[in-house]
Enzyme design. Structure first.
Site, mmCIF file in Angstrom:
data_model
loop_
_atom_site.group_PDB
_atom_site.id
_atom_site.type_symbol
_atom_site.label_atom_id
_atom_site.label_comp_id
_atom_site.label_asym_id
_atom_site.label_seq_id
_atom_site.Cartn_x
_atom_site.Cartn_y
_atom_site.Cartn_z
ATOM 1 N N GLU A 46 41.901 40.130 77.189
ATOM 2 C CA GLU A 46 41.221 39.923 79.138
ATOM 3 C C GLU A 46 40.331 39.042 78.277
ATOM 4 O O GLU A 46 39.686 38.919 77.247
ATOM 5 C CB GLU A 46 40.761 41.479 78.872
ATOM 6 N N LYS A 119 42.873 43.274 87.878
ATOM 7 C CA LYS A 119 42.916 44.746 87.588
ATOM 8 C C LYS A 119 42.191 45.982 88.494
ATOM 9 O O LYS A 119 41.855 45.764 89.711
ATOM 10 C CB LYS A 119 41.127 44.976 86.897
ATOM 11 N N CYS A 160 42.667 46.020 80.481
ATOM 12 C CA CYS A 160 42.111 47.370 79.628
ATOM 13 C C CYS A 160 40.937 48.662 80.605
ATOM 14 O O CYS A 160 42.416 49.503 80.091
ATOM 15 C CB CYS A 160 40.563 46.963 80.107
HETATM 16 N N1 LIG Z 1 36.867 45.504 79.818
HETATM 17 C C1 LIG Z 1 36.886 47.604 80.156
HETATM 18 O O1 LIG Z 1 37.774 47.898 81.291
HETATM 19 C C2 LIG Z 1 36.533 48.128 79.094
HETATM 20 C C3 LIG Z 1 36.676 49.798 78.786
HETATM 21 O O2 LIG Z 1 37.139 50.147 79.608
HETATM 22 C C4 LIG Z 1 35.772 49.919 77.027
HETATM 23 O O3 LIG Z 1 36.311 51.438 77.425
HETATM 24 O O4 LIG Z 1 35.516 49.080 76.293
#
Ligand SMILES: NC(=O)CC(=O)C(=O)O
Length: 283
Positions: A46, A119, A160
């Protein structure tokens, strides 16, 4: 149609800098390295072209329709065709109709864009005395699940925080996914507690492979990243993982483990839709 049911995957855990060109050059070398190690599928983290920080997203964003300026997008397409591999291109900030999205592009071995996932579940979190982050201040949420037919199987994409929503993974399972790829950047507290647990849960509930790819810990920005890019099989075994430094994980994916697990525990046949009265996830 799956061409390869047994293949190598490369998870490129990159350290991200404040220089976009440096990030693109690093990603390019990592993809070439993974391909030389025999990977037919390469996954990026990401936000690999941009520090994971709300102050950088606007400046690093690309409009994919403007081929002149979309340098990250162009590199992924070129590398996929140069190496003849499938690339799940992590995510980068996408400029779309005056707004920004956190977007993953998937390219096939001839360099064509196969899919684009925005996302869906934005990371808005406030853990008192720990971490506060609000993606929705900057990003517009995507509204479509993304499952893509590739030479290396049917791949569902989540970014994520999307991993926290079992419903999305269930949609992918119902639509025939062999593997779900989650480029992600968990932080130090959510990472230690939940990163591996969420991956195992999605893999075991749906009896498929889960792959994650994170930036490395010492990336630019104030958000400290957990790292630990990982491949989990349908039985919940960690096939390969990493610590938090910059590295490339190469591992074998063997889809025969999906059938083996489903034959051993035929949970799909045992599901009691009559009791849960779920919505139809197949449409
Ligand atoms: N970037 C994200 O979505 C981060 C995430 O989900 C986390 O728990 O840290």
């Amino acid at each position: 149609m799956v061409k390869l049911s047994k293949f190598k995957i490369g998870l490129c855990q990159l350290s991200v800098t404040t220089e976009k060109k440096t990030n693109i050059d690093k990603a390019c070398s990592a993809i070439e390295f993974a391909s030389k190690q025999g990977a037919s599928l390469v996954v990026l983290p990401e936000m690999w072209n941009c520090p994971y920080s709300t102050d950088y997203f606007e400046q690093f964003a690309e409009n994919f329709d403007d081929q002149e300026s979309a340098s990250s997008y162009k590199m992924l397409s070129k590398l996929a065709s140069q190496e003849g591999i499938t690339i799940v291109g992590g995510s980068i900030p996408e400029r779309c109709e005056g707004q920004l999205c956190n977007t993953c592009c998937v390219f096939g071995p001839n360099g064509d864009l196969l899919a684009k996932h925005r996302k869906i579940h934005l990371f808005d979190v406030n853990i008192p005395d720990d971490i506060s982050f609000k993606e929705s201040d900057i990003f517009l949420a995507g509204s479509e699940p993304t499952i893509v037919d590739t030479d290396v199987g049917k791949i569902g994409i989540g970014i994520c925080h999307d991993i926290r929503f079992p419903e999305l993974a269930m949609v992918y399972q119902a639509r025939g996914a062999h593997l779900i790829c989650y480029p992600g950047a968990f932080n130090m507290s959510t990472g230690e507690a939940l990163w591996e647990l969420e991956q195992k849960a999605r893999a075991v509930d749906n009896q498929l492979f889960v792959a994650t790819c994170s930036p490395s810990r010492f990336s630019a920005g104030t958000y400290t990243i957990w790292g630990h890019s990982t491949l989990v099989d349908p039985f919940g075994n960690v096939i390969a993982t990493s610590e938090h430094d910059e590295t490339i994980v190469i591992a074998e994916v063997d889809y025969s483990a999906i059938q083996y697990t489903r034959d051993s525990f035929p949970i799909e046949k045992q599901r009691r839709q009559d009791i849960y009265k779920f919505i139809d996830l197949h449409v």
